[in-house]
Design an enzyme around this catalytic site. Structure first.
Site, PDB file in Angstrom:
ATOM      1  N   GLU A   1       3.849  -6.022   7.226  1.00 33.58           N
ATOM      2  CA  GLU A   1       3.059  -5.055   8.002  1.00 33.58           C
ATOM      3  C   GLU A   1       3.475  -4.936   9.460  1.00 33.58           C
ATOM      4  OE1 GLU A   1       1.927  -7.149   5.804  1.00 33.58           O
ATOM      5  OE2 GLU A   1       0.595  -6.084   4.423  1.00 33.58           O
TER       6      GLU A   1
ATOM      7  N   GLY B   1       0.157  -5.502   0.439  1.00 36.52           N
ATOM      8  CA  GLY B   1      -1.041  -5.528  -0.406  1.00 36.52           C
ATOM      9  C   GLY B   1      -0.796  -6.204  -1.743  1.00 36.52           C
TER      10      GLY B   1
ATOM     11  N   ALA C   1       0.847  -1.193   0.000  1.00 31.95           N
ATOM     12  CA  ALA C   1       0.000   0.000   0.000  1.00 31.95           C
ATOM     13  C   ALA C   1       0.880   1.240   0.000  1.00 31.95           C
ATOM     14  CB  ALA C   1      -0.869  -0.004   1.245  1.00 31.95           C
TER      15      ALA C   1
ATOM     16  N   GLU D   1      -1.187  -9.753  -1.007  1.00 32.59           N
ATOM     17  CA  GLU D   1      -2.598 -10.034  -0.702  1.00 32.59           C
ATOM     18  C   GLU D   1      -3.422 -10.099  -1.985  1.00 32.59           C
ATOM     19  OE1 GLU D   1      -2.612  -6.899   2.336  1.00 32.59           O
ATOM     20  OE2 GLU D   1      -3.435  -8.383   3.708  1.00 32.59           O
TER      21      GLU D   1
END
Ligand code: NAI
Length: 716
Positions: free
Chosen positions: A139, A114, A68, A117
């Site tokens: 993260e 992300g 992100a 993911e």
């Protein structure tokens, strides 16, 4: 915001290829703009009945999606805001996972956060066989947990134990390993990645390749622990215990990540796990720890772009270097240079010392081979870049010499003069002295403007920080050159003005001294160390002295006391132990006892015979120990900023965290002062100064009050 689209769509014979390439950025990240574009294109292909399959690929070679865009995390005002963003990610990736069209992730390069993911939501994952291909959910390193389904999909994909290993450490997994653990379905040469991905999308669409597959390992360990509730309970319990022990309870995201993963197994409906992930993501985004870890991320990123010299001053090219002194530090510096393909001339006074140095270089580089980061050929090539000499042959061609000879001014001067006699006039002489002011070393130089300090930390290949020390005479292009070289060999570089102890050792000195004074006052060795590891330091101050060596610590303390007097006066405790001939770990006797192999055992109780009170030690509350030691360091850091030794609070925080291991979850000394409040810190200092007169006089920058960083928005 860029007006260029970040995602482009090409449909070829029923297969849509979505290419992500954020313009003007070196890496792809998911910003709100990119997410919006993605959503629009997914809508479009979903409605287009002629599209039967899709591929997501990056337009940047060697970079898939780095996660992100974390700027958006700064916008979260409440946990609910953050949870909402997480839930939005869930919706988007659910669509990819459950939608009509099977999607293939074609991964070449970093596939992080992300990015991973997204890949996990795809029906098939292909990894390019390249050292740049890395998978990770980092993260927790930002005090967060994966928020776009990572805690739910990764365990289903690779099994519980392998998933926790990735989620709780944030570690990188390379293509080959990703294949072994079932994270990817296939690895291919980068040149055929796109073609194979399109082919697989076609097969998925045709049903010749099933959309649901089980890639997990099903060995005895998995059957016993991953595949049944009792085994999983054991795995979760062990993970919680180990994480708590490792993090000292200072990093709540690690525990939250375990909770989110566990939620995915605990209920019959899938939605529960995702809801828990969103809730916990929101909760973590609001923690002070997350704010400090984000600060460190921004600060290191900002430092990478800051050459510390006026715009227009260019670094000189460094095609080769020379290292003087093939001892402990010299070998480390030579090794990290060779690892970046820089040829090294490696000089000492005797052939056997050079041979020993080269053997040490080999050992450092071998670590990469053992961990399979490099091939045997690369290993041989890198070692081959280091050539030894006992004379100055080859020095005429090197633009940069790094000196790491004995820590004695006379030796440094002699070596400097000899070297300058053979160097090109433009060549730079950088010294790795740990205590001698650079100006003093440069006094023997014919070209003091080309003399600079490069203070590495030991062991060089592991410690991330490099202090570059400039004198009033150092030429800006010299600074620019060594800063760039430091970054090239993987260091986070701070620039410091010349002064005794520079920055890192300067703030360490009063901290170590106070630890010694507590021993003088009768506190136990382990009580002091335990208090400071509970504060968040990786090792306590007394253990640190043992590691560094009592002789080295004593010498450094003396230099600081001579230059700065008063509050830097070394403790008697250290002096007594040193006089008793104890050297610390290297002599297998210090404050702690060591076994034959140098492994640390408990406190060496015999050390107390040197002190009044003997083994009867005085109780002191943990908080008092922490206050005495931490305030000495915080105050000194502000003195350094006041005196212009460091250019900013940012540099001071990075130096302390990366050089000494100041607790990262506190952000650094200046961030910590901001969190507690300067007025409160001054109040505590004044109270201590009333008792320990002259040692805790608050620095002017603290008395002025105010903050070192803005209270809201981007920290740096
Ligand atoms: P070391 O004793 O392991 O190595 C010093 C080397 O310099 C020896 O191999 C010696 O033979 C060589 N040497 C002496 N005179 C020489 C000359 N005229 N020409 C060429 N080589 C010569 O010492 P270490 O620990 O590597 O320290 C080197 C420097 O790095 C010192 O200035 C020290 O203060 C500094 N430093 C040390 C750190 C540590 O943790 N050991 C950390 C940061 C800096």
């Amino acid at each position: 915001m860029s007006t260029q689209p970040a995602v482009t769509l090409v449909v070829d014979d029923g297969i849509a290829v979505l290419t992500l390439d954020v313009s003007g950025a070196s890496v792809n990240t998911f910003s709100p703009q990119v997410i919006e574009e993605f959503t629009v294109l997914l809508d479009r292909i979903d409605k287009d009945a002629s599209v039967r399959g899709a591929v997501v690929i990056s337009g940047k070679a060697g970079n898939f999606i780095a996660g992100a865009d974390i700027d958006q995390f700064l916008e979260f005002k409440t946990a609910a805001d953050a949870a909402k963003a997480s839930a939005f990610g869930h919706t988007m990736f659910h669509r990819i996972e459950k939608g009509r069209i099977p999607v293939v992730a074609a991964v070449d390069g970093a596939c992080l956060g992300g990015g991973l993911e997204l890949a996990l939501a795809c029906a098939y994952r292909i990894a390019a066989e390249s050292p740049k291909t890395l998978f990770a959910l980092p993260e927790v390193k930002l005090g967060l947990i994966p928020g776009a389904g990572g805690t739910q999909r990764l365990p289903k994909q690779v099994g519980l134990q392998a998933a926790l290993d990735m989620i709780l450490t944030g570690k990188n997994v390379r293509a080959k390993k990703a294949m072994q653990i079932g994270l990817v379905d296939e690895t291919v040469h980068p040149s055929v990645l796109r073609r194979i991905a399109v082919e697989r999308a076609r097969e998925l669409a045709a049903g010749t390749l099933p959309r649901q597959r089980d890639n997990r390992k099903h060995g005895a360990k998995e059957i016993l622990l991953d595949d049944n509730p009792i085994g999983r309970a054991v795995v979760f319990r062990t993970a919680r215990e180990q994480s708590l022990k490792k993090s000292g309870g200072h990093y709540p995201a690690v525990m939250a990540a375990i909770d989110a993963v566990a939620a995915g197994y605990s209920a019959s409906n899938e939605a529960h796990g995702y809801a828990e992930e969103a809730r916990l993501f929101g909760e973590m985004a609001m923690t002070p720890v997350c704010k400090e870890l984000m600060f460190l991320f921004y600060a290191t990123t900002a430092l990478k772009k800051d050459s510390g010299v006026p715009a227009g001053v260019l670094a000189l090219p460094v095609s080769r270097i020379a290292v003087l002194g093939t001892g402990f530090m010299g070998a480390g510096i030579a090794a990290v240079s060779a690892m970046q393909e820089v040829p090294v001339r490696f000089k000492d006074t005797a052939p056997e010392r050079v041979a020993k140095g080269i053997a040490a270089v080999r050992d450092v580089i071998k670590d990469g081979l053992t961990k399979r980061r490099i091939t045997r050929q690369q290993f041989e090539d890198q070692v081959g870049l280091v050539s030894g000499t006992v004379e100055y042959t080859g020095f005429g061609r090197v633009p940069l010499v790094i000196e790491a000879v004995f820590e004695e001014l006379g030796v440094k001067h002699a070596v400097l003069k000899e070297t300058e006699a053979v160097l090109a006039p433009t060549a730079i002489f950088a010294t790795n002295t740990s205590t001698i002011p650079i100006t003093k070393i440069a006094a023997a130089s014919k070209r003091p403007e080309r003399v600079i300090g490069m203070h590495f930390f030991s062991p060089v290949h592991k410690m991330p920080l490099l202090e570059v020390i400039v004198t009033k005479q150092t030429a800006p292009e010299v600074t620019a050159t060594v800063v760039e070289y430091g970054r090239r060999i993987g260091k986070t570089v701070i620039i410091v003005n010349d002064s005794p102890g520079f920055y890192v050792n300067r703030i360490l000195a009063p901290y170590i001294n106070e630890a010694g004074r507590l021993l003088d006052e009768g506190v136990a060795v382990d009580a002091i160390d335990r208090a400071m590891t509970a504060f968040g330091f990786p090792v306590g101050p007394i253990q640190l002295i043992d590691e560094v060596g009592l002789d080295v610590a004593g010498k450094s303390g003396a230099v600081m006391a001579e230059a700065l007097g008063g509050r830097m006066q070394p403790s008697e405790a250290l002096q007594k132990v040193l006089t008793a001939g104890r050297l610390g770990r290297k002599g297998r006797q210090g404050f702690y006892a060591y076994d034959e192999k140098g492994k640390r055992e408990g406190v060496d109780e015999s050390v107390y015979a040197l002190y009044t009170g003997g083994t009867r030690r005085k109780e002191m509350p943990k908080e008092e120990i922490q206050r005495r030691l931490s305030l000495a360091m915080l105050n000194e850091a502000v003195h350094c900023l006041d005196e212009g030794i460091i250019g900013s609070a940012r540099d001071g925080d990075i130096g302390a965290v990366f050089g000494i291991g100041f607790p990262p979850f506190r952000g650094g000394p200046f961030r910590h002062i901001d969190a507690v409040g300067a007025a409160e810190i001054v109040k505590q200092l004044d109270a201590l100064d009333a008792v320990h007169v002259g040692r805790y006089t608050a620095a002017a920058g603290l008395r002025r009050g105010g903050r070192f960083y803005p209270a809201v928005g981007k920290p740096v």
